[in-house]
Design a protein around this motif. Sequence first.
Motif, PDB file in Angstrom:
ATOM      1  N   VAL A   1       1.024  -1.283   0.114  1.00 33.87           N
ATOM      2  CA  VAL A   1       0.063  -0.158  -0.198  1.00 33.87           C
ATOM      3  C   VAL A   1       0.867   1.298   0.132  1.00 33.87           C
ATOM      4  N   ALA A   2       1.785   1.160   0.759  1.00 36.02           N
ATOM      5  CA  ALA A   2       2.809   2.270   1.160  1.00 36.02           C
ATOM      6  C   ALA A   2       3.511   2.720  -0.466  1.00 36.02           C
ATOM      7  N   ASN A   3       3.702   1.761  -1.345  1.00 34.14           N
ATOM      8  CA  ASN A   3       4.555   1.909  -2.804  1.00 34.14           C
ATOM      9  C   ASN A   3       3.432   2.265  -3.472  1.00 34.14           C
ATOM     10  N   LEU A   4       2.328   1.883  -3.491  1.00 33.12           N
ATOM     11  CA  LEU A   4       1.186   2.432  -4.298  1.00 33.12           C
ATOM     12  C   LEU A   4       0.964   3.964  -3.856  1.00 33.12           C
ATOM     13  N   MET A   5       0.922   4.125  -2.705  1.00 33.58           N
ATOM     14  CA  MET A   5       0.761   5.706  -2.261  1.00 33.58           C
ATOM     15  C   MET A   5       1.946   6.441  -2.785  1.00 33.58           C
ATOM     16  N   THR A   6       3.027   5.850  -2.669  1.00 32.08           N
ATOM     17  CA  THR A   6       4.266   6.803  -3.242  1.00 32.08           C
ATOM     18  C   THR A   6       4.023   6.856  -4.776  1.00 32.08           C
ATOM     19  N   ILE A   7       3.554   6.031  -5.329  1.00 30.34           N
ATOM     20  CA  ILE A   7       3.352   6.347  -7.008  1.00 30.34           C
ATOM     21  C   ILE A   7       2.424   7.275  -7.356  1.00 30.34           C
ATOM     22  N   TYR A   8       1.313   7.159  -6.668  1.00 29.53           N
ATOM     23  CA  TYR A   8       0.094   8.080  -6.906  1.00 29.53           C
ATOM     24  C   TYR A   8       0.672   9.568  -6.332  1.00 29.53           C
ATOM     25  N   GLY A   9       1.387   9.617  -5.228  1.00 24.65           N
ATOM     26  CA  GLY A   9       1.727  10.736  -4.649  1.00 24.65           C
ATOM     27  C   GLY A   9       2.538  11.685  -5.632  1.00 24.65           C
TER      28      GLY A   9
END
Length: 335
Positions: free
Chosen positions: A244-252
Amino acid sequence: MVTTERLYSGMQPSADSLQAGNYIGALLPWRRMQAEYDAFFSVVDLHAITVPQDPAELREKTRRTAAQYIAAGIEPSKSTLYVQSHVKAHTELAWILSTITGFGEAGRMTQFKDKSQRFGESATSVGLFTYPVLMAADILLYQTDVVPVGDDQKQHVELTRDLAERFNARFGKTFVVPKPVIAAEAARIYDLQNPTSKMSKSAESHAGVLWLLDDVSVTAKKIMRAVTDSDGVVRYDREAKPGVANLMTIYGALTGSTHAAIEDEFAGRGYGDFKKAVRDAVVAEFEPVRAKALELLDDPAELDRVLAVNAGKAEEVAERTLTDVRDRIGLLRRG
């Protein structure tokens, strides 16, 4: 506003396509930095041949990497974007710097130790051993002030600084001593299927790698199948919730949203909604880049012309440095 400071960075042409980690961790910062610095960006094909390469594939990958630089917003009219091997001064300065580099300090480079252990002594080239010296030459040729790098390259920039200071002490002030700019944690992208490992072209499976030149349908499927967890809450926790943290980083990185803002946006919503938003953000960002890169590759003669013009600009700067170096170490000028 452009400063008088100079920036240098580059990537190897080691895959047909760059991936999301290259784009977010390098190309996006480069695009911003070219407005702030006198920027030199290189496709470092000489570094690529430290491991075996198919000649035809290497030429194609070099063009494809350059096309993706341009498509991602590295403008040849604003930055000096060239192919490393097109400027011969890189190899000559690398040889000169190798004569002031200790065997022990070269052998202590972490990347060399890791790769030589992985490949074995018989498959490890002298070129791989001296890779950091060539990287030092890349940087010092252009009197570089700032070098944006990831953590894995920081040691190489420290060696570059040591060599610049050593040369200056022995032969007089010749090189600018460069400063590394380390990529932020927020720019580090991990594999979608193995979110504890960095996204990489050398991943055992490409199921978790987002390639810049993939068809959008392939990219979308990979994001929707990304590993998360059973918690169901969109919350940033690199240790407990790496997927989830990785997807948040990409999205951010692609939307400009902070982790807190993303948590607020998806509060009370499931991973399905979140993944769809990530998918849409990635597709919206990658598709124009993909289209532009493929357009550039459809006209290789024009792409080669642009690279040749920029190599000429790079060569002018590099030759001034190299002429000074030759004189300082006592090489006889050709009559």
